[in-house]
Design a protein around this motif. Structure first.
Motif, short mmCIF file in Angstrom:
data_model
loop_
_atom_site.label_atom_id
_atom_site.label_comp_id
_atom_site.label_asym_id
_atom_site.label_seq_id
_atom_site.Cartn_x
_atom_site.Cartn_y
_atom_site.Cartn_z
N ARG A 173 34.00 43.15 43.53
CA ARG A 173 33.98 43.61 44.92
C ARG A 173 35.08 42.96 45.75
NH1 ARG A 173 27.63 43.37 46.81
NH2 ARG A 173 26.82 44.99 45.43
N LYS A 174 35.49 41.77 45.37
CA LYS A 174 36.44 41.01 46.19
C LYS A 174 37.88 41.42 45.95
CE LYS A 174 33.45 36.99 46.67
NZ LYS A 174 33.31 35.52 46.56
N THR A 175 38.25 41.73 44.69
CA THR A 175 39.66 42.04 44.42
C THR A 175 39.85 43.43 43.82
OG1 THR A 175 39.53 41.06 42.21
CG2 THR A 175 40.13 39.60 44.02
N GLY A 176 38.76 44.08 43.41
CA GLY A 176 38.89 45.40 42.81
C GLY A 176 39.41 45.37 41.40
N THR A 177 39.38 44.24 40.75
CA THR A 177 39.88 44.11 39.38
C THR A 177 38.80 44.54 38.40
OG1 THR A 177 41.19 42.22 40.11
CG2 THR A 177 40.96 42.54 37.75
N VAL A 178 39.25 45.22 37.31
CA VAL A 178 38.32 45.72 36.29
C VAL A 178 38.22 44.69 35.16
CG1 VAL A 178 37.86 47.56 34.62
CG2 VAL A 178 38.85 48.12 36.85
N PHE A 179 36.99 44.46 34.67
CA PHE A 179 36.76 43.51 33.58
C PHE A 179 35.79 44.11 32.58
CE2 PHE A 179 37.47 40.92 37.39
CZ PHE A 179 38.53 40.14 36.98
N LEU A 207 31.25 37.76 32.52
CA LEU A 207 30.04 36.96 32.70
C LEU A 207 30.18 35.59 32.06
CD1 LEU A 207 27.18 39.60 32.22
CD2 LEU A 207 27.96 38.55 34.35
N LYS A 208 30.79 35.53 30.87
CA LYS A 208 31.04 34.24 30.22
C LYS A 208 32.00 33.39 31.05
CE LYS A 208 30.14 35.67 25.45
NZ LYS A 208 30.74 35.82 24.09
N TYR A 209 33.02 34.05 31.60
CA TYR A 209 34.01 33.31 32.39
C TYR A 209 33.37 32.73 33.66
CZ TYR A 209 38.47 32.20 34.56
OH TYR A 209 39.52 31.52 35.14
N ILE A 210 32.53 33.54 34.31
CA ILE A 210 31.85 33.06 35.53
C ILE A 210 30.93 31.90 35.20
CG2 ILE A 210 30.16 33.70 37.30
CD1 ILE A 210 31.36 36.51 37.26
N GLU A 211 30.23 31.99 34.07
CA GLU A 211 29.29 30.93 33.68
C GLU A 211 30.03 29.59 33.49
OE1 GLU A 211 26.12 29.91 30.08
OE2 GLU A 211 27.04 31.90 30.23
N GLU A 212 31.26 29.66 32.96
CA GLU A 212 32.02 28.44 32.69
C GLU A 212 32.80 27.94 33.92
OE1 GLU A 212 34.52 29.15 29.38
OE2 GLU A 212 32.86 29.42 27.95
N ASN A 213 33.34 28.85 34.73
CA ASN A 213 34.26 28.44 35.81
C ASN A 213 33.75 28.72 37.21
OD1 ASN A 213 36.79 27.75 34.10
ND2 ASN A 213 36.17 29.75 33.35
N GLY A 214 32.91 29.73 37.36
CA GLY A 214 32.38 30.04 38.68
C GLY A 214 33.38 30.70 39.61
N LYS A 215 34.55 31.05 39.11
CA LYS A 215 35.58 31.68 39.94
C LYS A 215 36.10 32.94 39.26
CE LYS A 215 37.18 27.30 41.90
NZ LYS A 215 38.34 26.43 42.12
N GLU A 216 36.81 33.78 40.06
CA GLU A 216 37.42 34.99 39.50
C GLU A 216 38.72 34.61 38.81
OE1 GLU A 216 38.90 39.40 40.96
OE2 GLU A 216 37.50 38.24 42.17
N PRO A 217 39.00 35.15 37.62
CA PRO A 217 40.22 34.82 36.89
C PRO A 217 41.47 35.08 37.73
CG PRO A 217 38.74 36.05 35.48
CD PRO A 217 38.15 36.09 36.84
N ASP A 241 28.51 39.99 42.48
CA ASP A 241 29.73 40.58 43.06
C ASP A 241 30.37 41.60 42.11
OD1 ASP A 241 29.54 39.00 45.34
OD2 ASP A 241 30.56 37.32 44.36
N LEU A 242 29.76 41.87 40.96
CA LEU A 242 30.31 42.82 39.99
C LEU A 242 29.59 44.16 40.10
CD1 LEU A 242 30.55 40.44 36.91
CD2 LEU A 242 32.38 41.04 38.50
N LEU A 243 30.35 45.25 40.14
CA LEU A 243 29.79 46.61 40.19
C LEU A 243 30.06 47.32 38.87
CD1 LEU A 243 30.92 47.72 43.77
CD2 LEU A 243 28.67 46.89 43.06
N ASP A 244 29.03 47.92 38.32
CA ASP A 244 29.20 48.68 37.07
C ASP A 244 29.95 49.97 37.35
OD1 ASP A 244 27.83 46.81 35.57
OD2 ASP A 244 25.87 47.73 35.98
N LEU A 245 30.84 50.33 36.41
CA LEU A 245 31.58 51.60 36.50
C LEU A 245 31.06 52.54 35.41
CD1 LEU A 245 35.25 50.34 37.04
CD2 LEU A 245 33.66 51.23 38.75
N LYS A 246 30.87 53.75 35.80
CA LYS A 246 30.44 54.76 34.83
C LYS A 246 31.65 55.56 34.38
CE LYS A 246 25.76 55.30 36.69
NZ LYS A 246 24.76 56.25 37.23
N THR A 247 31.86 55.61 33.04
CA THR A 247 32.99 56.34 32.47
C THR A 247 32.46 57.28 31.40
OG1 THR A 247 33.36 54.62 30.83
CG2 THR A 247 34.56 54.43 32.91
N SER A 248 33.23 58.29 31.11
CA SER A 248 32.84 59.24 30.06
C SER A 248 33.00 58.59 28.71
CB SER A 248 33.71 60.50 30.14
OG SER A 248 35.07 60.15 29.99
#
Length: 477
Positions: free
Chosen positions: A17-23, A29-39, A49-56
């Motif tokens: 939600r903060k930067t619009g970056t796709v992950f 989730l692993k990165y947040i658990e270890e660092n608590g920050k956005e890469p 703060d993460l929104l799921d995207l629906k794709t075909s």
């Protein structure tokens, strides 16, 4: 859409939600658990703060390099080459780290060896100094083992100060004034009894001094208590960090000597100066009647004078025996020091030259001058008496009186020269000298034991402390 972490098409894409970056969801989730920050940023990021995207759902084609055996073999070869290069770089870094560690260990070992050698040399030098036989340079020929040492005299300004104080105090003594108004009478002293006592935080008490209605008490545990005589409690404590062997108090300054040879000056509760002159324990301290000079005596066969105004060492003088006790003459022009050899040596304060010597016969425990200006009292280890010497006489004639006091470890003469207080394992005594009758008497003897003693204000009380750290106050009815 490609994952910002893996660079591949995510199976479960999510967007910040903060930067619009796709992950890829599992990766972020692993990165947040270890660092608590956005890469790539310092932004705090939570799973909320993460929104799921629906794709075909589509079938992803294999990369071109994995569509044939030759391509797979080349990919494996590339991976192997990268692994070999990484292993080589790791081994090279490990070798460098080992070399650096070996160098650091060698330097540490060399430093430790140097410290041990210097410590050994220092201890040997101190031991050699304590065994040196010192002969005054003004004397005659010395024996083969004697070493002549020139003592330091006081600076000119302090010589004038000592001379002025001497003239003023001698003039007062010539006037033969009576005891000050309100001073304790012999009858009052005879009625002294233990009026109060208190446990101190100091254990193994070694010394005390009294200023006004307070006492400073030092101990071998490295602590000093400031005790209120009127309130019968400890108002504050100081942690010296070294066993305290001597204590004096003048004005706002409490001065302490330690078993490690340090002299510390505390002014209004804060350390104002620290001196490390003696090569061994400080055994006693003394304050000049002018309150400007401080003297310390030590087992290194020397005494040192300090200027309490400038907080500087001003003189250092040597003798031929370890010193165990010290005291200034009431006029301040003479300085007396007791020795381990059983003598009391008298020196000129201004130049440090010895002018007289009196034999006690055993290691001197305490020395104190009388206000009359020509007597001093001394006691030795293991003695059951106190000897009165007359500095106007020489040899055996100088021993004018032997007072049977029992075991005595500390002496205190009052400011009028009438009362000599003693304390030891057998208790407290007060010896009275009546000038008109020219006779001694003993108005007080109690069973209160102690290691140090001092007179309170106007000689209306006595303060003692014992080895267990219990301070007692004796007063009249």
């Amino acid at each position: 859409m490609l994952c910002a972490l893996s660079g591949e098409v995510p199976e479960e894409p999510v967007v910040s939600r903060k930067t619009g970056t796709v992950f890829e969801k599992r990766l972020i989730l692993k990165y947040i658990e270890e660092n608590g920050k956005e890469p790539g940023t310092d932004e705090e990021l939570d799973p909320e703060d993460l929104l799921d995207l629906k794709t075909s759902r589509v079938v992803r084609p294999r990369p071109p390099n994995f569509t044939s055996l030759p391509s797979l073999l080349k990919a494996f070869q590339d991976e192997w080459d990268a692994l070999v290069l990484d292993a080589y770089n790791t081994r090279e870094q490990l070798a460098r780290t080992r070399e650096e560690l070996a160098t650091a260990l060698y330097q540490h070992d060399a430093a430790v060896r140097v410290i041990v050698r210097l410590t050994k040399e220092r201890d040997e030098a101190r031991d050699a100094l304590s065994k040196v036989t010192v002969a005054p340079s003004a004397g005659g020929a010395s024996n083969g083992d004697a070493m002549a040492v020139d003592n330091e005299g006081l600076p000119e300004a302090l010589v004038e100060h000592v001379t002025d104080v001497k003239e003023q105090l001698m003039q007062r003594r010539r006037e033969k004034r009576p005891a000050p108004e309100g001073w304790a009478s012999p009858d009052e002293v005879a009625s002294f009894q233990q009026a109060s006592y208190s446990d101190l935080s100091v254990s193994q008490a070694s010394s005390l001094d009294v200023e006004a209605n307070y006492a400073a008490i030092g101990g071998f545990d490295g602590k000093v208590d400031i005790y209120s005589i009127e309130e019968n409690n400890v108002e504050r404590s100081l942690d010296i960090g070294e066993p305290v062997t001597a204590t004096v108090w003048t004005g706002s300054k409490v001065i302490l000597g330690t078993s490690k040879g340090t002299v510390k000056v505390f002014d209004s509760g804060s350390e104002a100066a620290s001196f490390q002159i003696h090569a061994g324990a400080v055994t006693d301290l003394a304050i000049h009647p002018g309150a400007r000079l401080l003297a310390s005596a030590g087992v290194d066969k020397s005494f040192v004078f300090y200027d309490l105004e400038t907080l500087q060492k001003v003189s250092h003088c040597y003798t031929d025996s370890a010193l165990t006790a010290a005291a200034f003459h009431p006029d301040g022009h003479l300085f007396g020091a007791g020795t381990q050899a059983g003598d009391i040596k008298i020196f000129n304060t201004t130049d440090g030259q010895q002018v007289a010597e009196y034999e006690l016969g055993v290691p001197v425990q305490a020395v104190v001058f009388s206000e009359n200006g020509y007597w001093f009292a001394a006691t030795g280890k293991g003695q059951q008496s106190v000897t009165i010497f007359d500095i106007r006489k020489e040899g055996a004639a100088a021993r004018v009186k032997e007072l049977e006091t029992g075991d005595t470890q500390s002496l205190a003469w009052d400011k009028t020269g009438q009362f000599l207080a003693t304390v030891g394992s057998t208790g407290v005594t007060v010896q009275l000298y009546l000038k008109k009758a020219k006779a001694w008497s003993e108005p007080l003897r109690t069973s209160v034991p102690g290691t140090a003693i001092a007179w309170g204000a106007d000689a209306k009380s006595l303060v003692t402390v014992n080895k267990e750290g219990v301070v007692s106050v004796l007063r009249g009815n």
